[in-house]
Design a protein around this motif. Structure first.
Motif, PDB file in Angstrom:
ATOM      1  N   SER A   1       2.170  -4.699  -6.692  1.00  0.00           N
ATOM      2  CA  SER A   1       2.043  -3.309  -7.132  1.00  0.00           C
ATOM      3  C   SER A   1       0.586  -2.902  -7.251  1.00  0.00           C
ATOM      4  O   SER A   1       0.295  -1.741  -7.486  1.00  0.00           O
ATOM      5  CB  SER A   1       2.737  -3.124  -8.487  1.00  0.00           C
ATOM      6  OG  SER A   1       2.203  -3.977  -9.472  1.00  0.00           O
TER       7      SER A   1
ATOM      8  N   LEU B   1       0.837  -1.209   0.000  1.00  0.00           N
ATOM      9  CA  LEU B   1       0.000   0.000   0.000  1.00  0.00           C
ATOM     10  C   LEU B   1       0.872   1.259   0.000  1.00  0.00           C
ATOM     11  O   LEU B   1       0.551   2.250  -0.661  1.00  0.00           O
ATOM     12  CB  LEU B   1      -0.918   0.001   1.222  1.00  0.00           C
ATOM     13  CG  LEU B   1      -2.041  -1.036   1.221  1.00  0.00           C
ATOM     14  CD1 LEU B   1      -2.776  -1.017   2.562  1.00  0.00           C
ATOM     15  CD2 LEU B   1      -3.016  -0.765   0.081  1.00  0.00           C
TER      16      LEU B   1
ATOM     17  N   ARG C   1       2.137   2.003  -3.481  1.00  0.00           N
ATOM     18  CA  ARG C   1       1.102   2.608  -4.337  1.00  0.00           C
ATOM     19  C   ARG C   1       0.921   4.082  -3.993  1.00  0.00           C
ATOM     20  O   ARG C   1       0.736   4.925  -4.875  1.00  0.00           O
ATOM     21  CB  ARG C   1      -0.214   1.852  -4.173  1.00  0.00           C
ATOM     22  CG  ARG C   1      -0.160   0.414  -4.647  1.00  0.00           C
ATOM     23  CD  ARG C   1      -1.505  -0.281  -4.563  1.00  0.00           C
ATOM     24  NE  ARG C   1      -1.341  -1.722  -4.637  1.00  0.00           N
ATOM     25  CZ  ARG C   1      -1.587  -2.563  -3.642  1.00  0.00           C
ATOM     26  NH1 ARG C   1      -2.042  -2.085  -2.488  1.00  0.00           N
ATOM     27  NH2 ARG C   1      -1.400  -3.856  -3.781  1.00  0.00           N
ATOM     28  N   ARG C   2       0.982   4.380  -2.706  1.00  0.00           N
ATOM     29  CA  ARG C   2       0.846   5.773  -2.291  1.00  0.00           C
ATOM     30  C   ARG C   2       2.005   6.620  -2.811  1.00  0.00           C
ATOM     31  O   ARG C   2       1.812   7.756  -3.266  1.00  0.00           O
ATOM     32  CB  ARG C   2       0.787   5.859  -0.765  1.00  0.00           C
ATOM     33  CG  ARG C   2       0.680   7.285  -0.233  1.00  0.00           C
ATOM     34  CD  ARG C   2       0.642   7.309   1.267  1.00  0.00           C
ATOM     35  NE  ARG C   2       0.797   8.660   1.777  1.00  0.00           N
ATOM     36  CZ  ARG C   2       0.952   8.963   3.055  1.00  0.00           C
ATOM     37  NH1 ARG C   2       0.965   7.995   3.966  1.00  0.00           N
ATOM     38  NH2 ARG C   2       1.084  10.214   3.438  1.00  0.00           N
TER      39      ARG C   2
ATOM     40  N   MET D   1       8.571  -3.072  -7.465  1.00  0.00           N
ATOM     41  CA  MET D   1       7.790  -3.618  -6.357  1.00  0.00           C
ATOM     42  C   MET D   1       7.984  -5.134  -6.293  1.00  0.00           C
ATOM     43  O   MET D   1       8.140  -5.700  -5.193  1.00  0.00           O
ATOM     44  CB  MET D   1       6.316  -3.273  -6.549  1.00  0.00           C
ATOM     45  CG  MET D   1       5.992  -1.793  -6.415  1.00  0.00           C
ATOM     46  SD  MET D   1       6.142  -1.166  -4.729  1.00  0.00           S
ATOM     47  CE  MET D   1       4.594  -1.815  -4.049  1.00  0.00           C
TER      48      MET D   1
ATOM     49  N   MET E   1       3.731   6.160  -5.506  1.00  0.00           N
ATOM     50  CA  MET E   1       3.568   6.403  -6.929  1.00  0.00           C
ATOM     51  C   MET E   1       2.531   7.487  -7.175  1.00  0.00           C
ATOM     52  O   MET E   1       2.729   8.384  -8.003  1.00  0.00           O
ATOM     53  CB  MET E   1       3.168   5.117  -7.652  1.00  0.00           C
ATOM     54  CG  MET E   1       3.063   5.301  -9.157  1.00  0.00           C
ATOM     55  SD  MET E   1       2.768   3.759 -10.039  1.00  0.00           S
ATOM     56  CE  MET E   1       2.970   4.326 -11.736  1.00  0.00           C
ATOM     57  N   GLY E   2       1.410   7.418  -6.461  1.00  0.00           N
ATOM     58  CA  GLY E   2       0.372   8.421  -6.634  1.00  0.00           C
ATOM     59  C   GLY E   2       0.861   9.815  -6.293  1.00  0.00           C
ATOM     60  O   GLY E   2       0.607  10.775  -7.033  1.00  0.00           O
TER      61      GLY E   2
ATOM     62  N   THR F   1       4.914   2.945 -15.446  1.00  0.00           N
ATOM     63  CA  THR F   1       4.082   2.083 -14.602  1.00  0.00           C
ATOM     64  C   THR F   1       4.638   0.669 -14.558  1.00  0.00           C
ATOM     65  O   THR F   1       4.680   0.027 -13.498  1.00  0.00           O
ATOM     66  CB  THR F   1       2.634   2.064 -15.125  1.00  0.00           C
ATOM     67  OG1 THR F   1       2.126   3.406 -15.138  1.00  0.00           O
ATOM     68  CG2 THR F   1       1.744   1.205 -14.245  1.00  0.00           C
TER      69      THR F   1
ATOM     70  N   HIS G   1       7.719   0.556 -12.389  1.00  0.00           N
ATOM     71  CA  HIS G   1       7.325   0.616 -10.985  1.00  0.00           C
ATOM     72  C   HIS G   1       6.900  -0.768 -10.498  1.00  0.00           C
ATOM     73  O   HIS G   1       7.295  -1.203  -9.409  1.00  0.00           O
ATOM     74  CB  HIS G   1       6.181   1.613 -10.805  1.00  0.00           C
ATOM     75  CG  HIS G   1       5.561   1.596  -9.442  1.00  0.00           C
ATOM     76  ND1 HIS G   1       6.174   2.147  -8.334  1.00  0.00           N
ATOM     77  CD2 HIS G   1       4.383   1.063  -9.000  1.00  0.00           C
ATOM     78  CE1 HIS G   1       5.401   1.971  -7.273  1.00  0.00           C
ATOM     79  NE2 HIS G   1       4.322   1.318  -7.658  1.00  0.00           N
ATOM     80  N   ALA G   2       6.096  -1.461 -11.304  1.00  0.00           N
ATOM     81  CA  ALA G   2       5.649  -2.804 -10.932  1.00  0.00           C
ATOM     82  C   ALA G   2       6.834  -3.756 -10.802  1.00  0.00           C
ATOM     83  O   ALA G   2       6.869  -4.608  -9.903  1.00  0.00           O
ATOM     84  CB  ALA G   2       4.661  -3.329 -11.975  1.00  0.00           C
TER      85      ALA G   2
END
Length: 233
Positions: free
Chosen positions: A233, A170, A173-174, A226, A176-177, A219, A222-223
């Motif tokens: 991710s 989590l 994900r935060r 992770m 990245m946002g 994206t 990023h995955a």
């Protein structure tokens, strides 16, 4: 207003808009390196062992060492480095204020995933720059030497506490946002950076389809990061 660059810089710098954009880009990367140094030095206080503390301090020092060449290049292009960094302080500081790690594992994930996302974005932009600037940007965002240490420590932490994996997923994900939000804010406030991606007479540019593909690559990377940490991710 930046002074004119010296005569020995590439022809692209004859375009004042391009020169302004490059100074902006180098400035935001330089300020990012300064804040990375500060953050890693602060996160070292959370390290569970002396060895971990020293390792994170070494990572912080490496980030600070990258500021000098960026500052020198801004000066060569007729800019004043610290004045050039000033417009980016608010957005970068806000990102770090919104993503302050609560503990050692969160700090490691931020150092790997959060910084990695920003660095991937700068590498994408670097493809549309003159060769000298491109090489400087790529070298400035190279953090490959930190990867093994961070991955090992995060995986060890998850193995010791399986509940930690969900929380860190989590957190990733935060991160990245928040990173995407602040990147959009910087681009909206700095027209020169937006124009940079449009290209010029001697440089290619990005159309909407190419921009979409770029964000797909960001994206996907990023995955991958992770997954390397053992997180969803």
């Amino acid at each position: 207003m930046p002074a004119s660059p010296p005569d020995d810089v590439p022809v692209a710098f004859a375009d004042p808009a391009y020169r302004e954009a490059v100074i902006d880009l180098l400035a935001v990367i330089a300020y990012g390196e300064i804040t990375a140094f500060e953050r890693l030095a602060e996160d070292a206080k959370l390290a569970p062992t002396l060895e971990d503390k020293v390792a994170l301090a070494a990572m912080a020092t490496a980030e600070l060492d990258k500021v000098g060449p960026l500052r020198d290049r801004i000066t060569e292009l007729g800019g004043e480095p610290f004045a050039a960094m000033a417009p980016f302080r608010s957005a970068v500081d806000l990102f770090h204020a919104h993503t302050a790690p609560a503990d050692w594992p969160e700090g490691l994930v931020k150092a790997y995933v959060g910084d990695g996302l920003a660095n991937d974005f700068y590498r994408e932009i670097a493809a549309y720059l003159d060769p000298d600037t491109r090489d400087l940007v790529v070298s400035s965002v190279d953090t490959a030497g930190n990867a093994a240490f961070v991955v090992e420590k995060v995986r060890e932490a998850i193995a010791a506490d399986h509940r930690l994996g969900g929380r860190l997923a989590l957190w990733g994900r935060r991160l990245m946002g928040e990173a995407l939000t602040q990147a959009q804010r910087v681009a909206a406030e700095r027209d020169a950076l937006t124009a940079l991606l449009a290209g010029g007479v001697d440089r290619p540019g990005l159309d909407l389809a190419a921009i979409g593909r770029m964000f797909t690559r960001l994206t996907e990377r990023h995955a991958e990061r992770m997954a390397e940490l053992g997180l969803d991710s």
